[in-house]
Design an enzyme around this catalytic site. Structure first.
Site, PDB file in Angstrom:
ATOM      1  N   SER A  88       0.784  -1.612   0.240  1.00 52.84           N
ATOM      2  CA  SER A  88      -0.182   0.341  -0.338  1.00 52.84           C
ATOM      3  C   SER A  88       0.827   1.220   0.014  1.00 52.84           C
ATOM      4  CB  SER A  88      -0.481  -0.021   1.332  1.00 52.84           C
ATOM      5  OG  SER A  88      -2.208   0.658   0.651  1.00 52.84           O
ATOM      6  N   ASP A 103       9.445   5.249 -10.024  1.00 53.45           N
ATOM      7  CA  ASP A 103       9.365   5.512 -11.821  1.00 53.45           C
ATOM      8  C   ASP A 103      10.464   7.013 -12.102  1.00 53.45           C
ATOM      9  OD1 ASP A 103       7.951   4.068 -12.500  1.00 53.45           O
ATOM     10  OD2 ASP A 103       5.674   5.608 -11.925  1.00 53.45           O
ATOM     11  N   LYS A 157      -1.266  -4.294  -3.186  1.00 53.48           N
ATOM     12  CA  LYS A 157      -2.441  -3.925  -2.444  1.00 53.48           C
ATOM     13  C   LYS A 157      -2.566  -2.393  -3.495  1.00 53.48           C
ATOM     14  CE  LYS A 157      -5.412  -2.068   0.997  1.00 53.48           C
ATOM     15  NZ  LYS A 157      -5.144  -0.496   0.153  1.00 53.48           N
TER      16      LYS A 157
END
Length: 439
Positions: free
Chosen positions: A306, A317, A331
Site C-alpha cells: 500500500s 519511476d 495492494k
C-alpha cells in the site's frame, strides 16, 4: 483536496492494529457524491429484490430456531454487503471504528501483526517491529491455522481478530504453518503496542539507514527530522542512504506522499482514479529537497504494501532511487472511511492508485530493480597465515603507510548489515555508486 483517503493492506489489522487509517487522515464525508449518480438514477431501486430481502428477513425472524432481533439481522446484512465487495471494504462497528482511529496515533493493544485472509485462513501480511509478534519470530507470509487450539479455517477476519485481542499481559497460542512446512506453536504475550514509525542509524561512516515501519499521520515530519539527524551524526554530507520499507504494511496516504516528497524535487508522486469526483487526486513534489540528493537504495519485500508501495513506486519511476529486494505485496486500492451515525463507519474502496508512470500496483506489486532474496549469512573464519609484514627484516612501505601484519586486525563491533544479507547488498551498491562517481 477534499479527502485524505487511507491506504491499508487488510480489512482488519492485528496489532491489534485494525486498519491503519484515521485520526486526521480519514475522509470525513457523509457519502461520496457524483453528478453521474443523480437522485433520479438512485431512485431506480430493484424493488423485487428488496421485497425478497424483506421476505427473507421476516422468515428468519419467524422461523429461525432461536429469536434474532432486527438490529442483529440488519447489521449482519450490512456486513455481508461489504465483505463481498473486496477484501478491504468493511463495516466498522463502534469498537472497530475507535480502534481504527487510535491506530494511527502509534499506540494500541495487541500482538503486533498485520493480517489478511487467504483461502479461508488468516495470513500474516507483516509483523510490526519491536512487538510481541516480531520478537517471537512471526514472519510475513505465515499462515495462522489455529488460535488457542481453535481452527481458523472458516473464521471471519473479525472473529480471528477478537480471539487474538486481549488484556495486555495475557497469553495467546498461535499455530503457524510456514512455507508449506509442518505446523508449529508460538505463544505470545499480549502488550500495549507503541509503534515508532521511523528510526535511523549510521551503518558506516557516510552511510545512513532509515527504517519506516508503517505510515502514520506524523511519519512525514518524522522522516524530515530523521534526515537532519543523520546529517548531524555524520558531520558531513551523506554518501548514501538505505530506506528500509520491508514488512511495512502501509498506512496513511498523505504520510506516504510527504515521505516521497522529501526525496523528490519535481514530478508526480502518485495519482488516484475512481468513480466519484473527489476520488480523483494527484500529488506532485515540491522543489525542496530534505535529502539533499543523497544516493538512495529502497528495500522492499512481500510485506511491503500500500503506502509503502506508493513511496517505492514514486522513487523508482522518477529514477531517484534503486529499489532492491523482492516483489512487494500488491495492494493498489484506496480505502476511504465514511463515518455513519451511532459512531459507526464504512471503510470503502473508492479508487485505485497509480505510480507516476501510470502503473497500477493492484495484485502485481512493485518489482525491484535488483532482486535480492532473503538469505542467512554464515561467515567463515579467515585462515591464519603469514603476510609480508610478519617477516623479520621486511621492507617498510615506501609511501610511509603503517605495516599491516596478519594479527593486526581489530575486533569489529557487530553491525546490522553483517546479519542482514539484503541490507548488506544495499550498502555495497551505494559504495559502488560512489566509487564510480569518484566520491
Amino acid at each position: 483536496m477534499q479527502q485524505r483517503p487511507i491506504f491499508r493492506t487488510t480489512t482488519q489489522s492485528l496489532a491489534l492494529c485494525l486498519a491503519l487509517a484515521a485520526g486526521g487522515a480519514h475522509a470525513q464525508s457523509s457519502a461520496p457524491t457524483d453528478p453521474s449518480t443523480s437522485t433520479a438514477a438512485r431512485a431506480q431501486l430493484p424493488l423485487d429484490d428488496l421485497r425478497t430481502f424483506a421476505e427473507v428477513l421476516d422468515r428468519i425472524k419467524s422461523a429461525y430456531v432461536e429469536p434474532v432481533d432486527d438490529k442483529t439481522l440488519l447489521e449482519n446484512a450490512i456486513r455481508g454487503m461489504l465483505s463481498n465487495l473486496d477484501p478491504h471494504s468493511a463495516y466498522l462497528d463502534p469498537q472497530a471504528f475507535q480502534e481504527l482511529q487510535e491506530s494511527t496515533s502509534g499506540e494500541f493493544g495487541g500482538l503486533g501483526i498485520e493480517v489478511g485472509m487467504e483461502d479461508g485462513f488468516i495470513r500474516v501480511v507483516s509483523p510490526i517491529d519491536d512487538t510481541p509478534a516480531s520478537r517471537a519470530g512471526i514472519e510475513a507470509g505465515d499462515l495462522i491455522v489455529r488460535i488457542d487450539g481453535q481452527p481458523t479455517k472458516g473464521m471471519s477476519m473479525q472473529e480471528a481478530v477478537d480471539m487474538m485481542r486481549g488484556k495486555p499481559g495475557s497469553k495467546v497460542e498461535l499455530t503457524i504453518v510456514r512455507e508449506g512446512g509442518q505446523p508449529f506453536d508460538v505463544t505470545l504475550t499480549r502488550a500495549v503496542i507503541k509503534v515508532q514509525s521511523v528510526r535511523t542509524e549510521m551503518l558506516e561512516d557516510g552511510y545512513g539507514y532509515l527504517r519506516i515501519t508503517q505510515f502514520q499521520v506524523n511519519t512525514g515530519a518524522e522522516v524530515g527530522k530523521a534526515l537532519a539527524s543523520l546529517r548531524k551524526d555524520n558531520k558531513a554530507p551523506l554518501k548514501g542512504l538505505v530506506m528500509d520499507l520491508r514488512n511495512n504494511p502501509g498506512g496513511v496516504l498523505q504520510a506516504a506522499v510527504e515521505v516521497a516528497d522529501h526525496f523528490m524535487t519535481k514530478g508526480l508522486i502518485v495519482y488516484t482514479q475512481g468513480r466519484i469526483a473527489n476520488s480523483e487526486l494527484r500529488f506532485s513534489a515540491d522543489p525542496a529537497d530534505a535529502s539533499q540528493g543523497v544516493p538512495l537504495v529502497v528495500l522492499i519485500n512481500g510485506g511491503s504494501a500500500s503506502a509503502a508501495e506508493i513511496v517505492a513506486g514514486a522513487l523508482q519511476d522518477s529514477r531517484r532511487a534503486v529499489v532492491m529486494g523482492t516483489d512487494s505485496f500488491g495492494k493498489g486500492s484506496v480505502q476511504t472511511v465514511l463515518p455513519l451515525n451511532n459512531d459507526r463507519a464504512l471503510k470503502l474502496t473508492t479508487a485505485l492508485y497509480y505510480t507516476p508512470n501510470g502503473r497500477s500496483i493492484q495484485a502485481q506489486g512493485i518489482v525491484p530493480d535488483i532482486e535480492v532474496q532473503r538469505a542467512r549469512l554464515t561467515r567463515e573464519d579467515e585462515m591464519a597465515g603469514v603476510k609480508e609484514a610478519d617477516l623479520a627484516g621486511h621492507l617498510g612501505n615506501g609511501n610511509g603507510g603503517a605495516d599491516r601484519p596478519s594479527n593486526g586486525k581489530a575486533v569489529r563491533t557487530p553491525r546490522p548489515q553483517d546479519e542482514d544479507y539484503q541490507l548488506g547488498q544495499a550498502l555495497n551498491l551505494l559504495k559502488g555508486l560512489n566509487i564510480t562517481r569518484g566520491q
